[in-house]
Design an enzyme around this catalytic site. Structure first.
Site, PDB file in Angstrom:
ATOM      1  N   LYS A 196       1.008  -1.059  -0.143  1.00  0.00           N
ATOM      2  CA  LYS A 196      -0.053   0.222   0.258  1.00  0.00           C
ATOM      3  C   LYS A 196       0.517   1.809   0.306  1.00  0.00           C
ATOM      4  O   LYS A 196       0.755   2.404  -0.461  1.00  0.00           O
ATOM      5  CB  LYS A 196      -0.942   0.209   1.102  1.00  0.00           C
ATOM      6  N   GLU A 202      10.458  -4.983   4.311  1.00  0.00           N
ATOM      7  CA  GLU A 202      10.270  -6.302   4.160  1.00  0.00           C
ATOM      8  C   GLU A 202      10.205  -6.231   2.439  1.00  0.00           C
ATOM      9  O   GLU A 202      11.186  -6.916   1.891  1.00  0.00           O
ATOM     10  CB  GLU A 202       9.782  -6.509   4.442  1.00  0.00           C
ATOM     11  N   GLY A 257      -5.088  -2.167   5.463  1.00  0.00           N
ATOM     12  CA  GLY A 257      -4.222  -3.332   4.780  1.00  0.00           C
ATOM     13  C   GLY A 257      -4.387  -4.564   5.029  1.00  0.00           C
ATOM     14  O   GLY A 257      -4.532  -5.943   4.537  1.00  0.00           O
ATOM     15  N   ARG A 258      -5.211  -4.884   6.408  1.00  0.00           N
ATOM     16  CA  ARG A 258      -5.386  -5.649   6.376  1.00  0.00           C
ATOM     17  C   ARG A 258      -7.138  -6.398   5.994  1.00  0.00           C
ATOM     18  O   ARG A 258      -7.640  -7.368   6.104  1.00  0.00           O
ATOM     19  CB  ARG A 258      -5.763  -6.774   8.107  1.00  0.00           C
ATOM     20  N   GLU A 343      -4.120  -7.340  14.918  1.00  0.00           N
ATOM     21  CA  GLU A 343      -3.405  -5.800  14.803  1.00  0.00           C
ATOM     22  C   GLU A 343      -4.662  -4.617  15.096  1.00  0.00           C
ATOM     23  O   GLU A 343      -4.631  -3.418  14.856  1.00  0.00           O
ATOM     24  CB  GLU A 343      -2.835  -5.793  13.383  1.00  0.00           C
ATOM     25  N   HIS A 374      -3.755 -33.065  16.884  1.00  0.00           N
ATOM     26  CA  HIS A 374      -2.011 -34.702  17.847  1.00  0.00           C
ATOM     27  C   HIS A 374      -0.646 -33.576  18.135  1.00  0.00           C
ATOM     28  O   HIS A 374      -0.224 -34.174  19.053  1.00  0.00           O
ATOM     29  CB  HIS A 374      -1.471 -35.267  16.645  1.00  0.00           C
ATOM     30  N   LYS A 494       9.732  -0.711  14.809  1.00  0.00           N
ATOM     31  CA  LYS A 494      10.588  -0.303  12.857  1.00  0.00           C
ATOM     32  C   LYS A 494      11.450   0.299  13.532  1.00  0.00           C
ATOM     33  O   LYS A 494      12.752   1.005  12.774  1.00  0.00           O
ATOM     34  CB  LYS A 494       8.909   0.030  12.305  1.00  0.00           C
TER      35      LYS A 494
HETATM   36  O1  F6P Z   1       2.991  -3.767  10.179  1.00  0.00           O
HETATM   37  C1  F6P Z   1       2.233  -2.695   9.872  1.00  0.00           C
HETATM   38  C2  F6P Z   1       1.155  -2.501   8.414  1.00  0.00           C
HETATM   39  O2  F6P Z   1       1.357  -1.793   8.844  1.00  0.00           O
HETATM   40  C3  F6P Z   1       0.004  -3.455   7.849  1.00  0.00           C
HETATM   41  O3  F6P Z   1      -0.669  -3.029   8.596  1.00  0.00           O
HETATM   42  C4  F6P Z   1       0.571  -3.423   6.832  1.00  0.00           C
HETATM   43  O4  F6P Z   1      -0.506  -4.734   6.016  1.00  0.00           O
HETATM   44  C5  F6P Z   1       1.792  -4.141   6.641  1.00  0.00           C
HETATM   45  O5  F6P Z   1       2.522  -2.904   7.322  1.00  0.00           O
HETATM   46  C6  F6P Z   1       2.614  -3.676   5.555  1.00  0.00           C
HETATM   47  O6  F6P Z   1       2.605  -2.436   4.839  1.00  0.00           O
HETATM   48  P1  F6P Z   1       2.761  -2.212   2.684  1.00  0.00           P
HETATM   49  O7  F6P Z   1       0.725  -2.494   2.037  1.00  0.00           O
HETATM   50  O8  F6P Z   1       2.323  -0.904   2.962  1.00  0.00           O
HETATM   51  O9  F6P Z   1       3.575  -2.136   2.306  1.00  0.00           O
END
Ligand code: F6P
Length: 529
Positions: A196, A202, A257-258, A343, A374, A494
């Site tokens: 987003k 990452e 995002g979620r 979250e 199990h 972060k």
């Molecule tokens: O973990 C924090 C967060 O902002 C989530 O809410 C989101 O889904 C994720 O990082 C990834 O963010 P982006 O889509 O901006 O890479």
């Protein structure tokens, strides 16, 4: 007045005093029609909450609490696009993504472009830099830009398109990307960079490495256009990365995002199962939206799930929530729900910024049945920790083989029944257990569970299921008087990570760090030289 001192909360608190000592055995004995009284159905999706430790009075008092929290008003605010995510000044409009004919023009436009793109990949008209057909899609994203589509692609394995493999990479650990790329050919691999913000550490690290991998194979900058598309709301950053604007599938800041698997973030789902099935997934979610926004409180499935969760958390002191899909295809659902619920509702400040003095979201975890039986079920039955659980069963298997499904369903029902009713010493004796083993064969029971039954696992029913949990999350936020749509709690870690990188590289002093972090950095540095 804080939430816990309101009349509606106080009424629940005094009711809980009388209900807490009661066993589910007594509740079932007192009402022969408990299943009929405590189950709901929406177009074949069954919600049985009769094994929850509630009575009719509990549900009435809980609905009073929802009314006092202005549940109807908040639901209307979400539907009207008011900025209910007030700490980020954003509307919460993921329902618009799946509104079908009534969806906003910009949503329909992106969906149409996604459909066109899927067709090009599926019919082979989209080619890689050397003219080869695309056989592998690598979706790079994390959190909400990964968990939803990853779960849905896994869940819809029975609907998978032939000759196209969809992979997911999320972890900053290079083992994730490297182990995926070793199996792939750059000529026939296409990357979706899903973020987003298009700034997430990452995702950007993995995206840059993937870009180098394509460049090294193609030795031509133009190749990037044939091998990278993006799902993002940050068009400036996607352009800067080198992705052609025509290969960017946009979504908007009003999609959390979620809650984003219904947007361009769902592109890998559409590629994996075909755009028609992606549209059916959206239709399933829309079906639950219609229900959620119109059904009265006493037959509203998401609200009922939320009220039960609040009852268990705040009045029965149960802070652990298990999700057990008796479906191998739904094995990743607990991971998706973990982010969705924890979250969203794991918060410590209420809407007014005041400290919350009551527990909010329980720890959510889970695994597919029967595997969990199990490993951790022993603790659920006899370990003493109170855990509330959701069991999810399918009427039909999505991969039927003779002799499997009845056993699977029987196991699902047997576990929730054993958790509810347990086994007394007398029952164990009557079953022929020798005296010296009786203490070990006692099961206290009284662990509350809800059972959800989907007639079958299809794109439509999966959409229903996910939307059900999404609206549950919204309701809980209203009840707990918090903002479910921000996530400030992930920021601190972060920021600290950003400061520690130079320390690990030996480029910054560790003097100001705490003794543990300093010691660990000094220890780790030896491996880096
Ligand atoms: O973990 C924090 C967060 O902002 C989530 O809410 C989101 O889904 C994720 O990082 C990834 O963010 P982006 O889509 O901006 O890479």
């Amino acid at each position: 007045m804080t939430l816990t001192t309101t009349p509606a909360w106080q009424a629940l608190a005094s009711h809980a005093e009388t209900l807490r000592p009661q066993h589910l055995r007594n509740l079932f004995a007192a009402d022969m029609q408990r299943f009929e009284h405590f189950s709901l159905n929406r177009h074949g999706l069954l919600l049985d909450y009769s094994k929850q430790r509630v009575t009719g009075k509990t549900m009435t008092l809980l609905r009073n609490l929802a009314e006092a929290a202005d549940f109807t008003g908040w639901r209307r605010k979400m539907l009207d696009g008011e900025p209910i995510n007030h700490t980020e000044n954003r509307a919460v409009r993921h329902v618009d993504l799946r509104a079908g004919d009534t969806a906003p023009v910009e949503v329909k436009d992106v969906l149409q472009r996604m459909a066109g793109f899927c067709e090009q990949i599926h019919d082979g008209s989209w080619r890689g830099f050397s003219g080869e057909r695309i056989t592998d899609i690598v979706h790079i994203g994390i959190g909400g830009s990964d968990l939803g589509p990853r779960m849905a692609v896994h869940a819809l394995a029975a609907w998978q398109q032939p000759d196209l493999h969809v992979h997911f990479v999320s972890n900053l650990d290079s083992a994730d990307l490297a182990s995926t790329l070793t199996r792939l050919n750059p000529r026939s691999t296409l990357f979706i960079i899903a973020s987003k913000t298009f700034t997430t550490l990452e995702t950007m690290a993995n995206a840059r490495t993937a870009r180098n991998w394509i460049r090294a194979a193609a030795s031509d900058e133009q190749a990037i256009a044939r091998h990278f598309v993006a799902a993002s709301s940050n068009l400036a950053a996607t352009a800067e990365f080198g992705i052609s604007p025509k290969n960017v599938f946009e979504f908007w800041d009003w999609v959390g995002g979620r809650f984003s698997l219904w947007s361009a973030i769902g592109l890998p789902i559409a590629l994996a199962v075909g755009f028609g099935n992606f549209a059916r997934l959206l239709a399933g979610a829309h079906d639950i939206d219609e229900h959620f926004f119109t059904a009265p409180a006493d037959s509203n499935l998401p609200l009922t799930l939320a009220l039960i969760a609040l009852w268990n958390t705040n009045f029965l002191d149960i802070h652990s929530h298990g999700v057990f899909p008796y479906s191998h295809s739904l094995a990743l659902l607990p991971s998706h729900l973990q982010q969705l619920e924890m979250e969203s509702n794991g918060k410590r400040a209420n809407r007014d910024g005041l400290a919350i003095d009551y527990p909010t979201n329980p720890i959510l975890w889970g695994a597919a049945g029967t595997n969990g039986q199990h490993s951790f079920f022993q603790l659920l039955h006899q370990g003493g920790a109170p855990v509330a659980s959701d069991f999810i069963a399918l009427g039909h298997s999505d991969f039927p083989l003779p002799g499997h499904h009845s056993g699977l369903l029987a196991s699902c029902l047997a576990q929730s029944s054993a958790l509810a009713f347990g086994q007394t010493v007398d029952e164990a004796r009557a079953a022929g257990i020798p005296e010296h083993l009786l203490p070990f064969r006692r099961f206290p029971g009284n662990q509350p569970t809800t059972t959800l039954v989907l007639p079958e696992l299809t794109p439509f029913t999966l959409g229903q299921l996910i939307a059900l949990y999404e609206h549950k999350v919204f309701c809980l936020g209203v009840l707990w008087n918090l903002n479910s749509f921000d996530q400030w709690g992930v920021e601190l870690g972060k920021q600290l990570a950003g400061r520690l990188v130079p320390c690990l590289r030996g480029e910054a002093s560790t003097d100001a760090l705490d003794a543990s972090t300093r010691g660990l950095i000094e220890h780790l540095r030896q491996f880096r030289t």
